[in-house]
Design a protein around this motif. Structure first.
Motif, PDB file in Angstrom:
ATOM      1  N   ASP A 129       7.015 -11.860 -39.155  1.00  0.00           N
ATOM      2  CA  ASP A 129       6.726 -12.508 -37.863  1.00  0.00           C
ATOM      3  C   ASP A 129       7.201 -13.956 -37.802  1.00  0.00           C
ATOM      4  O   ASP A 129       7.772 -14.369 -36.808  1.00  0.00           O
ATOM      5  CB  ASP A 129       5.233 -12.421 -37.528  1.00  0.00           C
ATOM      6  CG  ASP A 129       4.988 -12.597 -36.037  1.00  0.00           C
ATOM      7  OD1 ASP A 129       5.535 -11.796 -35.244  1.00  0.00           O
ATOM      8  OD2 ASP A 129       4.273 -13.542 -35.647  1.00  0.00           O
ATOM      9  N   VAL A 140      11.310  -9.864 -40.713  1.00  0.00           N
ATOM     10  CA  VAL A 140      11.009  -9.000 -39.577  1.00  0.00           C
ATOM     11  C   VAL A 140      10.275  -9.827 -38.532  1.00  0.00           C
ATOM     12  O   VAL A 140       9.269 -10.479 -38.849  1.00  0.00           O
ATOM     13  CB  VAL A 140      10.124  -7.800 -39.983  1.00  0.00           C
ATOM     14  CG1 VAL A 140       9.831  -6.923 -38.774  1.00  0.00           C
ATOM     15  CG2 VAL A 140      10.789  -6.976 -41.072  1.00  0.00           C
ATOM     16  N   SER A 141      10.761  -9.813 -37.317  1.00  0.00           N
ATOM     17  CA  SER A 141      10.083 -10.559 -36.263  1.00  0.00           C
ATOM     18  C   SER A 141      10.537 -10.044 -34.911  1.00  0.00           C
ATOM     19  O   SER A 141      11.334  -9.107 -34.814  1.00  0.00           O
ATOM     20  CB  SER A 141      10.383 -12.062 -36.373  1.00  0.00           C
ATOM     21  OG  SER A 141       9.551 -12.808 -35.504  1.00  0.00           O
ATOM     22  N   PHE A 142       9.996 -10.646 -33.885  1.00  0.00           N
ATOM     23  CA  PHE A 142      10.452 -10.378 -32.528  1.00  0.00           C
ATOM     24  C   PHE A 142      11.591 -11.339 -32.191  1.00  0.00           C
ATOM     25  O   PHE A 142      11.865 -12.275 -32.936  1.00  0.00           O
ATOM     26  CB  PHE A 142       9.293 -10.537 -31.548  1.00  0.00           C
ATOM     27  CG  PHE A 142       8.203  -9.526 -31.755  1.00  0.00           C
ATOM     28  CD1 PHE A 142       8.306  -8.254 -31.225  1.00  0.00           C
ATOM     29  CD2 PHE A 142       7.093  -9.834 -32.512  1.00  0.00           C
ATOM     30  CE1 PHE A 142       7.320  -7.307 -31.437  1.00  0.00           C
ATOM     31  CE2 PHE A 142       6.083  -8.895 -32.728  1.00  0.00           C
ATOM     32  CZ  PHE A 142       6.208  -7.627 -32.189  1.00  0.00           C
ATOM     33  N   LYS A 282       4.313  -7.637 -27.020  1.00  0.00           N
ATOM     34  CA  LYS A 282       5.084  -7.393 -28.238  1.00  0.00           C
ATOM     35  C   LYS A 282       4.502  -6.148 -28.908  1.00  0.00           C
ATOM     36  O   LYS A 282       3.314  -6.110 -29.225  1.00  0.00           O
ATOM     37  CB  LYS A 282       5.015  -8.603 -29.163  1.00  0.00           C
ATOM     38  CG  LYS A 282       5.498  -9.879 -28.485  1.00  0.00           C
ATOM     39  CD  LYS A 282       5.717 -11.024 -29.430  1.00  0.00           C
ATOM     40  CE  LYS A 282       4.519 -11.431 -30.213  1.00  0.00           C
ATOM     41  NZ  LYS A 282       4.707 -12.705 -30.926  1.00  0.00           N
ATOM     42  N   GLU A 287       7.096  -3.611 -35.439  1.00  0.00           N
ATOM     43  CA  GLU A 287       7.298  -4.777 -36.307  1.00  0.00           C
ATOM     44  C   GLU A 287       6.582  -4.573 -37.642  1.00  0.00           C
ATOM     45  O   GLU A 287       7.152  -4.802 -38.714  1.00  0.00           O
ATOM     46  CB  GLU A 287       6.781  -6.055 -35.630  1.00  0.00           C
ATOM     47  CG  GLU A 287       7.081  -7.306 -36.436  1.00  0.00           C
ATOM     48  CD  GLU A 287       6.294  -8.525 -35.986  1.00  0.00           C
ATOM     49  OE1 GLU A 287       6.799  -9.640 -36.169  1.00  0.00           O
ATOM     50  OE2 GLU A 287       5.169  -8.357 -35.477  1.00  0.00           O
ATOM     51  N   ARG A 324      14.898  -7.468 -35.750  1.00  0.00           N
ATOM     52  CA  ARG A 324      14.320  -8.126 -34.580  1.00  0.00           C
ATOM     53  C   ARG A 324      13.829  -7.054 -33.606  1.00  0.00           C
ATOM     54  O   ARG A 324      14.568  -6.141 -33.254  1.00  0.00           O
ATOM     55  CB  ARG A 324      15.355  -9.018 -33.881  1.00  0.00           C
ATOM     56  CG  ARG A 324      15.581 -10.355 -34.554  1.00  0.00           C
ATOM     57  CD  ARG A 324      16.294 -11.298 -33.594  1.00  0.00           C
ATOM     58  NE  ARG A 324      16.464 -12.614 -34.162  1.00  0.00           N
ATOM     59  CZ  ARG A 324      17.571 -13.036 -34.752  1.00  0.00           C
ATOM     60  NH1 ARG A 324      18.603 -12.226 -34.868  1.00  0.00           N
ATOM     61  NH2 ARG A 324      17.665 -14.254 -35.234  1.00  0.00           N
ATOM     62  N   ILE A 325      12.585  -7.190 -33.165  1.00  0.00           N
ATOM     63  CA  ILE A 325      11.973  -6.237 -32.250  1.00  0.00           C
ATOM     64  C   ILE A 325      12.023  -6.819 -30.833  1.00  0.00           C
ATOM     65  O   ILE A 325      11.643  -7.971 -30.623  1.00  0.00           O
ATOM     66  CB  ILE A 325      10.513  -5.957 -32.645  1.00  0.00           C
ATOM     67  CG1 ILE A 325      10.406  -5.598 -34.135  1.00  0.00           C
ATOM     68  CG2 ILE A 325       9.913  -4.862 -31.772  1.00  0.00           C
ATOM     69  CD1 ILE A 325      11.096  -4.334 -34.542  1.00  0.00           C
TER      70      ILE A 325
END
Length: 365
Positions: A129, A140-142, A282, A287, A324-325
């Motif tokens: 995140d 891993v993140s948005f 989100k 994620e 990326r989400i």
């Protein structure tokens, strides 16, 4: 093994091995760990935002169990927004010989030394995140800058609908300076807002705390005057709650549009009631699942090629495998199609008696 050498070893493992992790059979490769007895250290930053313990933690635990045939172990620590505590928690997990770490940093810079210790001990780290500094092995993140773009765009849309011209002063309530995501949210929002609205006052909110956002908003109201504030950019939902509380306490009945992020249940209810204009939804499960999958691949000394979509450079590392989400804007018009359809909340959870009439008007029944 240092991060560079370990990444070379990981990249050398057959990409097909990644498929075996998900039930397509196992094929032995040199250096690949096939044992399911994997210990994953999970370090989350705080528990004020509902997402971490309500969504992220259980999803990661469930995914780890699935990927290890219920033989893996998740050791969990929450730092309660204390960077020093999180450093101690991470060092403790190194001493306890965790096989891999998933770290959502309280302070991206302060954690770098502890992450270096993990690297020195041969323990791979997934930054979850928030992009932590130090020798991380996956991220891993948005799409965090896109979050700010969406918030800014929707605030402009609301201002034009409310005032006819988008005029008036906007108060910006950014996140904590210690969080690199906050800088990306801010950058995206400024790209949309600069030159189109007047920023009356802007704050970087310590620890993302709603009470700090409330105090900042009270100061903004005292400085600008409650009638001069046409909108409020809030980087997340918790702070949006503090902003709205300050506005109501000042006697504002026709609330200006307020943005948010995280689609917390209280925020969705405020959106239904008309107190908050929008939030950024989100999808936490993808994620969290991606972080768990990265962690197990790294613990097995397997390639992240199948799990990562791209690479990014960090302040201390280059070419970190990244997922990326995408994110979604949530307003009163798409509650049913987003958080309800995805099973995040039921209509019954959202439509408590205080907002039941508003729910009925929106067709949430």
């Amino acid at each position: 093994m240092n991060a560079l050498l370990r990444r070379a070893a990981v990249a050398a493992a057959a990409p097909a091995m990644a498929m075996s992790l998900f039930g397509c059979g196992t094929t032995e490769e040199p250096g690949v760990r096939l044992s399911d007895d994997i210990v994953v250290g999970l370090l989350l930053p705080e528990n004020q935002a509902a997402r971490y313990e309500q969504f992220d933690k259980p999803v990661i635990e469930e995914r780890i169990a699935l990927l290890t045939n219920n033989k893996g172990t998740v050791r969990y620590a929450n730092a309660n927004n204390d960077a020093d505590l999180q450093t101690r928690q991470l060092e403790s997990m190194i001493e306890d010989k965790a096989d891999v770490l998933i770290v959502d940093a309280v302070d991206s810079k302060a954690i770098a030394g502890a992450i270096q210790k993990a690297d020195d001990a041969g323990i791979p780290v997934v930054a979850f995140d928030r992009l932590a500094e130090g020798p991380i092995d996956g991220y891993v993140s948005f799409d965090n800058e896109q979050v700010g773009h969406i918030q800014g765009k929707y605030l402009l849309k609301a201002l034009k609908g409310k005032t006819g011209s988008g005029s008036g002063k906007v108060v910006m309530m950014n996140g904590a300076l210690t969080d690199p995501n906050a800088a990306m949210f801010k950058k995206g929002a400024h790209t949309e807002l600069d030159g189109k609205v007047e920023i009356g006052l802007e704050y970087d909110t310590k620890d993302w705390k709603p009470e700090n956002a409330k105090a900042n908003m009270e100061a903004a109201i005292a400085s600008l005057g409650k009638d001069a504030i046409s909108g409020a950019y809030s980087a997340n939902d918790g702070m949006a709650g503090g902003i709205i509380a300050a506005l109501k306490a000042a006697g504002v009945t026709d609330l200006p549009p307020v943005t948010g992020q995280d689609a917390e249940l209280a925020a969705v209810q405020r959106i239904v009631a008309g107190d908050q204009y929008m939030t950024v939804y989100k999808q936490y499960a993808p994620e969290a699942e991606a972080a768990a999958e990265m962690a197990i691949l790294l613990a097995r000394n397997m390639s992240l090629g199948a799990a990562a979509h791209t690479d990014i450079d960090t302040p201390t590392e280059t070419s970190v495998p990244t997922v990326r989400i995408p994110v979604i804007a949530l307003t009163k018009d798409n509650i049913k199609e987003t958080v309800v359809a995805d099973g995040l909340y039921t209509v019954e959870q959202i439509c408590v008696p205080e907002v039941q009439a508003a729910c009925e008007e929106l067709g949430l029944e």
